[in-house]
Design a protein around this motif. Sequence first.
Motif, PDB file in Angstrom:
ATOM      1  N   ILE A   2     -11.856  -5.938   4.887  1.00  0.00           N
ATOM      2  CA  ILE A   2     -10.641  -5.403   4.251  1.00  0.00           C
ATOM      3  C   ILE A   2     -10.892  -5.284   2.752  1.00  0.00           C
ATOM      4  N   GLN A   3     -10.599  -4.116   2.214  1.00  0.00           N
ATOM      5  CA  GLN A   3     -10.567  -3.973   0.757  1.00  0.00           C
ATOM      6  C   GLN A   3      -9.203  -3.394   0.405  1.00  0.00           C
ATOM      7  N   ALA A   4      -8.414  -4.162  -0.310  1.00  0.00           N
ATOM      8  CA  ALA A   4      -7.088  -3.698  -0.700  1.00  0.00           C
ATOM      9  C   ALA A   4      -6.950  -3.888  -2.201  1.00  0.00           C
ATOM     10  N   LYS A   5      -6.444  -2.868  -2.843  1.00  0.00           N
ATOM     11  CA  LYS A   5      -6.328  -2.910  -4.299  1.00  0.00           C
ATOM     12  C   LYS A   5      -4.980  -2.373  -4.712  1.00  0.00           C
ATOM     13  N   SER A  36       8.409 -19.720   0.601  1.00  0.00           N
ATOM     14  CA  SER A  36       9.217 -18.791   1.378  1.00  0.00           C
ATOM     15  C   SER A  36       9.712 -17.682   0.450  1.00  0.00           C
ATOM     16  N   GLY A  37       9.556 -16.436   0.891  1.00  0.00           N
ATOM     17  CA  GLY A  37      10.013 -15.307   0.093  1.00  0.00           C
ATOM     18  C   GLY A  37       8.974 -14.768  -0.869  1.00  0.00           C
ATOM     19  N   ALA A  38       7.790 -15.386  -0.892  1.00  0.00           N
ATOM     20  CA  ALA A  38       6.745 -14.952  -1.828  1.00  0.00           C
ATOM     21  C   ALA A  38       6.168 -13.583  -1.460  1.00  0.00           C
ATOM     22  N   GLY A  39       6.340 -13.179  -0.187  1.00  0.00           N
ATOM     23  CA  GLY A  39       5.855 -11.858   0.229  1.00  0.00           C
ATOM     24  C   GLY A  39       4.719 -11.904   1.229  1.00  0.00           C
ATOM     25  N   LYS A  40       4.488 -13.063   1.848  1.00  0.00           N
ATOM     26  CA  LYS A  40       3.336 -13.241   2.749  1.00  0.00           C
ATOM     27  C   LYS A  40       3.437 -12.343   3.982  1.00  0.00           C
ATOM     28  N   THR A  41       4.593 -12.380   4.642  1.00  0.00           N
ATOM     29  CA  THR A  41       4.760 -11.563   5.854  1.00  0.00           C
ATOM     30  C   THR A  41       4.707 -10.083   5.502  1.00  0.00           C
ATOM     31  N   THR A  42       5.327  -9.726   4.394  1.00  0.00           N
ATOM     32  CA  THR A  42       5.300  -8.324   3.951  1.00  0.00           C
ATOM     33  C   THR A  42       3.858  -7.867   3.755  1.00  0.00           C
ATOM     34  N   LEU A  43       3.058  -8.703   3.119  1.00  0.00           N
ATOM     35  CA  LEU A  43       1.647  -8.356   2.898  1.00  0.00           C
ATOM     36  C   LEU A  43       0.898  -8.244   4.226  1.00  0.00           C
ATOM     37  N   LEU A  44       1.135  -9.202   5.115  1.00  0.00           N
ATOM     38  CA  LEU A  44       0.423  -9.196   6.394  1.00  0.00           C
ATOM     39  C   LEU A  44       0.774  -7.947   7.212  1.00  0.00           C
ATOM     40  N   GLN A  45       2.046  -7.556   7.158  1.00  0.00           N
ATOM     41  CA  GLN A  45       2.482  -6.351   7.886  1.00  0.00           C
ATOM     42  C   GLN A  45       1.783  -5.118   7.330  1.00  0.00           C
ATOM     43  N   ILE A  46       1.593  -5.082   6.029  1.00  0.00           N
ATOM     44  CA  ILE A  46       0.909  -3.935   5.416  1.00  0.00           C
ATOM     45  C   ILE A  46      -0.578  -3.976   5.756  1.00  0.00           C
ATOM     46  N   LEU A  47      -1.198  -5.149   5.627  1.00  0.00           N
ATOM     47  CA  LEU A  47      -2.628  -5.258   5.957  1.00  0.00           C
ATOM     48  C   LEU A  47      -2.858  -4.920   7.429  1.00  0.00           C
ATOM     49  N   GLY A  48      -1.878  -5.270   8.270  1.00  0.00           N
ATOM     50  CA  GLY A  48      -1.977  -4.997   9.706  1.00  0.00           C
ATOM     51  C   GLY A  48      -1.569  -3.584  10.069  1.00  0.00           C
ATOM     52  N   THR A  49      -1.280  -2.751   9.080  1.00  0.00           N
ATOM     53  CA  THR A  49      -0.887  -1.342   9.230  1.00  0.00           C
ATOM     54  C   THR A  49       0.438  -1.165   9.978  1.00  0.00           C
ATOM     55  N   ASP A  51       3.260  -1.698   8.450  1.00  0.00           N
ATOM     56  CA  ASP A  51       4.142  -1.200   7.391  1.00  0.00           C
ATOM     57  C   ASP A  51       3.242  -0.541   6.346  1.00  0.00           C
ATOM     58  N   LYS A  52       3.843   0.270   5.508  1.00  0.00           N
ATOM     59  CA  LYS A  52       3.038   1.002   4.521  1.00  0.00           C
ATOM     60  C   LYS A  52       3.300   0.487   3.110  1.00  0.00           C
ATOM     61  N   PRO A  53       2.264   0.480   2.261  1.00  0.00           N
ATOM     62  CA  PRO A  53       2.503   0.111   0.868  1.00  0.00           C
ATOM     63  C   PRO A  53       3.288   1.209   0.152  1.00  0.00           C
ATOM     64  N   SER A  54       3.848   0.851  -0.991  1.00  0.00           N
ATOM     65  CA  SER A  54       4.553   1.824  -1.818  1.00  0.00           C
ATOM     66  C   SER A  54       3.581   2.919  -2.233  1.00  0.00           C
ATOM     67  N   SER A  55       4.076   4.161  -2.278  1.00  0.00           N
ATOM     68  CA  SER A  55       3.203   5.254  -2.736  1.00  0.00           C
ATOM     69  C   SER A  55       3.422   5.531  -4.220  1.00  0.00           C
ATOM     70  N   ILE A  68      -6.918   3.710   5.264  1.00  0.00           N
ATOM     71  CA  ILE A  68      -5.742   3.695   6.143  1.00  0.00           C
ATOM     72  C   ILE A  68      -4.752   4.806   5.815  1.00  0.00           C
ATOM     73  N   SER A  69      -4.618   5.141   4.534  1.00  0.00           N
ATOM     74  CA  SER A  69      -3.631   6.166   4.166  1.00  0.00           C
ATOM     75  C   SER A  69      -4.049   7.558   4.662  1.00  0.00           C
ATOM     76  N   SER A  70      -5.320   7.703   5.066  1.00  0.00           N
ATOM     77  CA  SER A  70      -5.768   9.016   5.542  1.00  0.00           C
ATOM     78  C   SER A  70      -5.402   9.252   7.005  1.00  0.00           C
ATOM     79  N   LEU A  71      -4.909   8.228   7.695  1.00  0.00           N
ATOM     80  CA  LEU A  71      -4.619   8.364   9.127  1.00  0.00           C
ATOM     81  C   LEU A  71      -3.174   8.814   9.343  1.00  0.00           C
ATOM     82  N   ASN A  72      -2.957   9.756  10.258  1.00  0.00           N
ATOM     83  CA  ASN A  72      -1.583  10.085  10.647  1.00  0.00           C
ATOM     84  C   ASN A  72      -1.086   9.027  11.652  1.00  0.00           C
TER      85      ASN A  72
END
Length: 220
Positions: A2-5, A36-49, A51-55, A68-72
Amino acid sequence: MIQAKNIHKYFGDLHVLKGVDLNIKKGEIVSIVGASGAGKTTLLQILGTLDKPSSKEKNDFIINGTSISSLNDKALAKFRNEHLGFIFQFHQLLPEFTAIENVCIPAYIKKTKRNEAEKRAKELLDFLGLKDRYHHKPNELSGGEQQRVAVARALINNPELIFADEPSGNLDSESAENLHQLFFKLRDEFGQTFVIVTHNQELADMADRKLTMVDGKIIY
Ligand SMILES: Nc1ncnc2c1ncn2[C@@H]1O[C@H](COP(=O)(O)OP(=O)(O)OP(=O)(O)O)[C@@H](O)[C@H]1O
Ligand SMILES: [Mg+2]
């Protein structure tokens, strides 16, 4: 692996992820901890595709060489089914189906032949100590057994990468301990990469690397 920036995420006006940078190597077990509330689940959902990151902000997000953003949506669903496995705090098994049927579902989605899927499911259930539980439904299994069925389901398509969100949050300490040891055994045996969000200090410390999230960022 995984490379996320510069991953950002907003829910309305709420800025939940504030520029997460993350690199995870193949075969690594990484834990993510934080309040709690730090954003861990939100991050995991994005890493797991899931959910999508902000554009709004420019980000880079690559798994296994795929941007990942290149995939429909269709390609993304296929990618997820073939490369990623998920283990949640509440195992989310389907109550009407037996252990072996639950385990086979991702394989059927991948269009694996029935006898092939069942063979692999049995191997996994045996490996997880559930040889005598193939035909039990979730409510006929203990919490730890249900969680192991969920692990088998996460593994059936041989994903390279497994995401777990509070995988042992709902287990007694002995079952939790066994599940944690299992992750390491799986990594050693099959070379999988794990990203695990947990409040369990022991599990977090067992990982090759422990990342701490504070207020939408990983602190390095
Ligand atoms: N779908 C959503 N809509 C609006 N706000 C959300 C949504 N999902 C999460 N949030 C908010 O984003 C913040 C981060 O939530 P997240 O679930 O990522 O936290 P967490 O670190 O996993 O916490 P916990 O340890 O309690 O599970 C919280 O303030 C939460 O209320
Ligand atoms: Mg969470």
